[in-house]
Enzyme design. Sequence first.
Site, PDB file in Angstrom:
ATOM      1  N   HIS A 172       0.843  -1.200   0.000  1.00 31.81           N
ATOM      2  CA  HIS A 172       0.000   0.000   0.000  1.00 31.81           C
ATOM      3  C   HIS A 172       0.870   1.238   0.000  1.00 31.81           C
ATOM      4  O   HIS A 172       1.956   1.250   0.563  1.00 31.81           O
ATOM      5  CB  HIS A 172      -0.940   0.014   1.214  1.00 31.81           C
ATOM      6  CG  HIS A 172      -0.258  -0.285   2.508  1.00 31.81           C
ATOM      7  ND1 HIS A 172       0.047  -1.577   2.902  1.00 31.81           N
ATOM      8  CD2 HIS A 172       0.198   0.523   3.492  1.00 31.81           C
ATOM      9  CE1 HIS A 172       0.655  -1.532   4.073  1.00 31.81           C
ATOM     10  NE2 HIS A 172       0.765  -0.270   4.457  1.00 31.81           N
ATOM     11  N   HIS A 219       0.814   5.070   1.250  1.00 29.44           N
ATOM     12  CA  HIS A 219       0.137   6.071   2.084  1.00 29.44           C
ATOM     13  C   HIS A 219       0.218   7.423   1.374  1.00 29.44           C
ATOM     14  O   HIS A 219       1.301   7.837   0.939  1.00 29.44           O
ATOM     15  CB  HIS A 219       0.862   6.250   3.422  1.00 29.44           C
ATOM     16  CG  HIS A 219       0.840   5.085   4.349  1.00 29.44           C
ATOM     17  ND1 HIS A 219      -0.015   5.012   5.424  1.00 29.44           N
ATOM     18  CD2 HIS A 219       1.586   3.951   4.395  1.00 29.44           C
ATOM     19  CE1 HIS A 219       0.219   3.887   6.097  1.00 29.44           C
ATOM     20  NE2 HIS A 219       1.185   3.229   5.494  1.00 29.44           N
TER      21      HIS A 219
HETATM   22  P1  5GP Z   1       1.667   0.051   7.406  1.00 27.54           P
HETATM   23  O1  5GP Z   1       2.034   0.194   8.856  1.00 27.54           O
HETATM   24  O2  5GP Z   1       1.634  -1.419   7.010  1.00 27.54           O
HETATM   25  O3  5GP Z   1       2.476   0.880   6.457  1.00 27.54           O
HETATM   26  O4  5GP Z   1       0.216   0.647   7.262  1.00 27.54           O
HETATM   27  C1  5GP Z   1      -0.941  -0.067   7.517  1.00 27.54           C
HETATM   28  C2  5GP Z   1      -2.032   0.919   7.750  1.00 27.54           C
HETATM   29  O5  5GP Z   1      -3.272   0.238   7.637  1.00 27.54           O
HETATM   30  C3  5GP Z   1      -2.011   1.572   9.137  1.00 27.54           C
HETATM   31  O6  5GP Z   1      -1.778   2.957   8.996  1.00 27.54           O
HETATM   32  C4  5GP Z   1      -3.375   1.265   9.706  1.00 27.54           C
HETATM   33  O7  5GP Z   1      -3.973   2.367  10.377  1.00 27.54           O
HETATM   34  C5  5GP Z   1      -4.188   0.850   8.511  1.00 27.54           C
HETATM   35  N1  5GP Z   1      -5.208  -0.134   8.788  1.00 27.54           N
HETATM   36  C6  5GP Z   1      -5.027  -1.290   9.472  1.00 27.54           C
HETATM   37  N2  5GP Z   1      -6.190  -1.966   9.530  1.00 27.54           N
HETATM   38  C7  5GP Z   1      -7.109  -1.209   8.871  1.00 27.54           C
HETATM   39  C8  5GP Z   1      -8.506  -1.379   8.600  1.00 27.54           C
HETATM   40  O8  5GP Z   1      -9.141  -2.376   8.969  1.00 27.54           O
HETATM   41  N3  5GP Z   1      -9.112  -0.394   7.896  1.00 27.54           N
HETATM   42  C9  5GP Z   1      -8.449   0.706   7.468  1.00 27.54           C
HETATM   43  N4  5GP Z   1      -9.151   1.614   6.777  1.00 27.54           N
HETATM   44  N5  5GP Z   1      -7.127   0.900   7.701  1.00 27.54           N
HETATM   45  C10 5GP Z   1      -6.482  -0.053   8.404  1.00 27.54           C
END
Ligand code: 5GP
Length: 142
Positions: free
Chosen positions: A101, A103
């Site tokens: 993903h 951001h």
């Molecule tokens: P990472 O830490 O892997 O770069 O980002 C994962 C992101 O996914 C986090 O910022 C977290 O808030 C978001 N996230 C995790 N679970 C969910 C969910 O069930 N729904 C949404 N909309 N975001 C999520």
Amino acid sequence: MAHEDCIFCKIITGEIPSAKVYEDDYVYAFLDISQVTKGHTLVIPKTHVKNIYETPSEVAGELFARVPSIANAIKAAYKPIGMNLLNNNEAPADQSVFHIHIHLIPRYGEGDGFSSNWTVHTEDYTPGDLQTIAAEINSEIK
Ligand code: 5GP
Ligand code: ZN
């Protein structure tokens, strides 16, 4: 192909609800539940891939092709003064969901909830060191 234990694959299918920003045949964009800043959006490919290391270039192309229009939509909606793109790969680099993903984090000024702190080491590397490092990386490109 969907990965059965992946929360983002479940978000794509609607099994887990989300605030959808955009969807087409290749990508799904939705609000990050954590909203580091207002409008913080995640853009994901519909194809399940774990992270950047496993992303075929066609999937990367389709994914990133949608990012500028989504970034411009956030800009038009909320008039941020800047925007950071962030992509975390592997747990030590803060990846917590293992479906790639990007951001999109709109910025509103100091104390808005996001900061990117890094320490520069410019003095530690001579121009020759930089040439060597560049060549070592280049030799691994497939
Ligand atoms: P990472 O830490 O892997 O770069 O980002 C994962 C992101 O996914 C986090 O910022 C977290 O808030 C978001 N996230 C995790 N679970 C969910 C969910 O069930 N729904 C949404 N909309 N975001 C999520
Ligand atoms: Zn997935």
